[in-house]
Design an enzyme around this catalytic site. Sequence first.
Site, PDB file in Angstrom:
ATOM      1  N   HIS A   1      -8.064  -0.774   6.001  1.00 46.15           N
ATOM      2  CA  HIS A   1      -8.403  -2.054   6.628  1.00 46.15           C
ATOM      3  C   HIS A   1      -8.992  -2.991   5.568  1.00 46.15           C
ATOM      4  CE1 HIS A   1      -9.394  -4.788   9.841  1.00 46.15           C
ATOM      5  NE2 HIS A   1     -10.587  -4.945   9.300  1.00 46.15           N
TER       6      HIS A   1
ATOM      7  N   ARG B   1      -0.011  -2.221  14.673  1.00 44.06           N
ATOM      8  CA  ARG B   1      -0.166  -1.992  16.114  1.00 44.06           C
ATOM      9  C   ARG B   1      -1.318  -1.032  16.360  1.00 44.06           C
ATOM     10  NH1 ARG B   1       3.730  -4.297  18.732  1.00 44.06           N
ATOM     11  NH2 ARG B   1       5.534  -4.842  17.484  1.00 44.06           N
TER      12      ARG B   1
ATOM     13  N   GLU C   1     -10.370   6.490  18.761  1.00 47.55           N
ATOM     14  CA  GLU C   1      -9.844   5.751  19.911  1.00 47.55           C
ATOM     15  C   GLU C   1     -10.134   4.257  19.832  1.00 47.55           C
ATOM     16  OE1 GLU C   1     -11.766   8.397  20.009  1.00 47.55           O
ATOM     17  OE2 GLU C   1     -10.489   9.955  20.879  1.00 47.55           O
ATOM     18  N   GLY C   2     -11.101   3.858  19.046  1.00 42.61           N
ATOM     19  CA  GLY C   2     -11.466   2.442  18.984  1.00 42.61           C
ATOM     20  C   GLY C   2     -10.609   1.674  17.992  1.00 42.61           C
TER      21      GLY C   2
ATOM     22  N   ASN D   1       0.836  -1.214   0.000  1.00 44.53           N
ATOM     23  CA  ASN D   1       0.000   0.000   0.000  1.00 44.53           C
ATOM     24  C   ASN D   1       0.864   1.254   0.000  1.00 44.53           C
ATOM     25  OD1 ASN D   1      -3.027  -0.423   0.106  1.00 44.53           O
ATOM     26  ND2 ASN D   1      -2.333  -1.952   1.601  1.00 44.53           N
TER      27      ASN D   1
HETATM   28  C1  GAR Z   1      -3.131  -4.741   3.979  1.00 44.63           C
HETATM   29  O1  GAR Z   1      -4.045  -5.692   3.512  1.00 44.63           O
HETATM   30  C2  GAR Z   1      -3.786  -3.833   4.994  1.00 44.63           C
HETATM   31  O2  GAR Z   1      -5.115  -3.525   4.700  1.00 44.63           O
HETATM   32  C3  GAR Z   1      -3.696  -4.684   6.233  1.00 44.63           C
HETATM   33  O3  GAR Z   1      -2.424  -5.265   6.177  1.00 44.63           O
HETATM   34  C4  GAR Z   1      -2.042  -5.405   4.814  1.00 44.63           C
HETATM   35  C5  GAR Z   1      -0.705  -4.732   4.619  1.00 44.63           C
HETATM   36  O4  GAR Z   1      -0.211  -4.992   3.339  1.00 44.63           O
HETATM   37  N1  GAR Z   1      -3.891  -3.911   7.424  1.00 44.63           N
HETATM   38  C6  GAR Z   1      -4.506  -4.399   8.490  1.00 44.63           C
HETATM   39  O5  GAR Z   1      -4.935  -5.530   8.553  1.00 44.63           O
HETATM   40  C7  GAR Z   1      -4.631  -3.423   9.631  1.00 44.63           C
HETATM   41  N2  GAR Z   1      -5.580  -3.905  10.579  1.00 44.63           N
HETATM   42  P1  GAR Z   1       0.944  -4.113   2.748  1.00 44.63           P
HETATM   43  O6  GAR Z   1       2.040  -4.048   3.813  1.00 44.63           O
HETATM   44  O7  GAR Z   1       1.402  -4.840   1.525  1.00 44.63           O
HETATM   45  O8  GAR Z   1       0.396  -2.747   2.441  1.00 44.63           O
END
Ligand code: GAR
Length: 219
Positions: free
Chosen positions: A114, A96, A147-148, A19
């Site tokens: 997400h 985190r 905060e959530g 991303n």
């Molecule tokens: C992505 O799918 C992102 O949406 C997810 O981790 C992956 C990171 O991929 N994030 C979460 O799950 C946050 N709760 P990347 O490092 O290749 O961007």
Amino acid sequence: MNGEAMKRIAVLASGRGSNFQAVIDAIAIGEIPAVCCGLVTDNPSAYAITRAEEAGIPVFIVDFTACPSKEAYEQALLAVLRSLGADLYILAGYMRIVGTGIVHELKGRMINIHPALLPSFPGLHAQRQALDYGVKVSGCTVHFVDEGMDTGPIIVQTCVPVMEGDDEESLAGRILEKEHRCLPAAIRLFCEGRLEIRDRRVFILPKPGNPSVGSRRIP
Ligand code: GAR
């Protein structure tokens, strides 16, 4: 940008950084009117670091495991974020939970991507949660951080079908393709000053001089 100063954005990532790469690429082709002033990571071996170095973006490592406590980590992280002075902080695969002190200070200036259609399947392993639940449609969400856990006001969502033969990896891959479009789109809207939060709804303001585009599909 109509003579306005370019926005400064900073990205927080913990791992692969695809991303983050989508953001780098969108800046490079002028899709996001911003400069990326730093990659911040909690993981010294994150591949995102290599991506930053290749793009000439400064890297700031706040090694969680080298900090004596979560509080110490949060303090060190906040110091780095403050020093960057970014207009927008982007959690792009940052794995985190951000402490409330940082969330309060950066309210309205921190967003997260997400891999599910929130409020369904917050937290870790969102794609596995979606498969286990048996939904027919999942997707991704970009939202402001509050905060959530994954509860903040939603900026952009895109759905993807869940196929009968899907496993976690295939579903994650299909969602990831959409993430790479949704995240730059949301950042662009922020940088253009077109996001307005009222209560917990995010309204997309029309482009100046083009009042009809406020309600268009994004991305
Ligand atoms: C992505 O799918 C992102 O949406 C997810 O981790 C992956 C990171 O991929 N994030 C979460 O799950 C946050 N709760 P990347 O490092 O290749 O961007």
